[in-house]
Enzyme design. Structure first.
Site, mmCIF file in Angstrom:
data_model
loop_
_atom_site.group_PDB
_atom_site.id
_atom_site.type_symbol
_atom_site.label_atom_id
_atom_site.label_comp_id
_atom_site.label_asym_id
_atom_site.label_seq_id
_atom_site.Cartn_x
_atom_site.Cartn_y
_atom_site.Cartn_z
ATOM 1 N N GLU A 34 0.837 -1.208 0.000
ATOM 2 C CA GLU A 34 0.000 0.000 0.000
ATOM 3 C C GLU A 34 0.867 1.251 0.000
ATOM 4 O O GLU A 34 0.709 2.123 -0.862
ATOM 5 C CB GLU A 34 -0.927 0.003 1.220
ATOM 6 C CG GLU A 34 -1.957 -1.091 1.158
ATOM 7 C CD GLU A 34 -2.645 -1.350 2.471
ATOM 8 O OE1 GLU A 34 -3.491 -2.262 2.480
ATOM 9 O OE2 GLU A 34 -2.360 -0.681 3.482
ATOM 10 N N ILE B 252 -6.445 3.589 3.963
ATOM 11 C CA ILE B 252 -6.643 2.322 3.273
ATOM 12 C C ILE B 252 -6.472 1.155 4.243
ATOM 13 O O ILE B 252 -5.756 1.269 5.235
ATOM 14 C CB ILE B 252 -5.658 2.193 2.079
ATOM 15 C CG1 ILE B 252 -5.959 0.945 1.230
ATOM 16 C CG2 ILE B 252 -4.223 2.259 2.535
ATOM 17 C CD1 ILE B 252 -5.201 0.911 -0.102
ATOM 18 N N CYS B 253 -7.152 0.043 3.950
ATOM 19 C CA CYS B 253 -7.019 -1.214 4.668
ATOM 20 C C CYS B 253 -7.587 -1.093 6.072
ATOM 21 O O CYS B 253 -8.773 -0.870 6.245
ATOM 22 C CB CYS B 253 -5.557 -1.679 4.649
ATOM 23 S SG CYS B 253 -5.331 -3.406 5.110
ATOM 24 N N ALA B 254 -6.778 -1.221 7.108
ATOM 25 C CA ALA B 254 -7.242 -1.077 8.488
ATOM 26 C C ALA B 254 -7.276 0.384 8.930
ATOM 27 O O ALA B 254 -7.942 0.727 9.909
ATOM 28 C CB ALA B 254 -6.338 -1.868 9.421
ATOM 29 N N ASN C 270 -10.635 -2.671 4.943
ATOM 30 C CA ASN C 270 -10.394 -4.104 4.845
ATOM 31 C C ASN C 270 -11.558 -4.790 5.552
ATOM 32 O O ASN C 270 -11.955 -4.371 6.640
ATOM 33 C CB ASN C 270 -9.065 -4.432 5.542
ATOM 34 C CG ASN C 270 -8.700 -5.894 5.431
ATOM 35 O OD1 ASN C 270 -9.409 -6.759 5.940
ATOM 36 N ND2 ASN C 270 -7.592 -6.158 4.777
#
Length: 184
Positions: free
Chosen positions: A16, A101-103, A122
């Site tokens: 990322e 992004i993601c967590a 996520n």
């Protein structure tokens, strides 16, 4: 020239962070990577990145956007650093862009920056993001006003291209995407 600050904590998600930095720089956007502490930062898969500066130095500068990469325990480390809350609060008050992004969208949610907003994360962090009136979606990238969120490593290019479009324009996004030779 648009500018982006990316705070980097031990345990960040390499795919990322690096792909976002790369795509934004291809678009001519100034990206400053700021370590939570001085010196190299080790990612979740042992890749070591040397930040451009420290977060203390970067916080004295002004950027158009702050981007939080995912990865564990990187997101936990970002969340526990009080400077990140200060930074996000400042950017929200100035009506600047924030992206995660993601967590990392869980940080925005916990600090109240996603209240009443559309967002994604996520899937493993859905319960930490879909709180307090957050309208949760499962799209690769979700944009709501000045907030952009995304799902994870596999969506990082889409996320970065959405940031290019926000910070520059659609034509620059298309130009950068064309150079990436993506297959649809």
């Amino acid at each position: 020239m648009a500018s982006v600050l990316m705070p980097l904590a031990e345990g960040f998600e390499e795919l990322e962070a690096v792909s976002i930095i790369d795509v934004l720089r291809r678009a001519g956007i100034k990206v400053v990577v700021a370590g939570l502490k001085d010196g190299p930062v080790k990612g979740s898969r042992e890749t070591v990145v040397v930040p451009d500066t420290s977060l203390d130095v970067a916080m004295a500068q002004d950027f158009d956007m702050v981007v939080l990469p995912g990865g564990m325990p990187g997101v936990k480390n970002l969340h526990e650093d009080p400077r990140i809350k200060t930074l996000l609060d400042r950017y929200t008050q100035k009506d600047r862009y924030t992206a995660a992004i993601c967590a990392a969208p869980s940080i925005l949610a916990d600090f109240g920056h996603l209240d009443g907003k559309n967002a994604t994360s996520n899937p493993k962090f859905r319960d930490q993001v879909a709180i307090d009136g957050v309208h949760y979606h499962e799209d690769a990238v979700v944009t709501d006003g000045n907030i952009v969120t995304s799902r994870g490593p596999g969506t990082s290019i889409d996320f970065a291209l959405a940031l290019v479009e926000k910070l520059v324009n659609r034509a620059k996004r298309d130009e950068v995407e064309s150079g990436l030779v993506r297959m649809h």
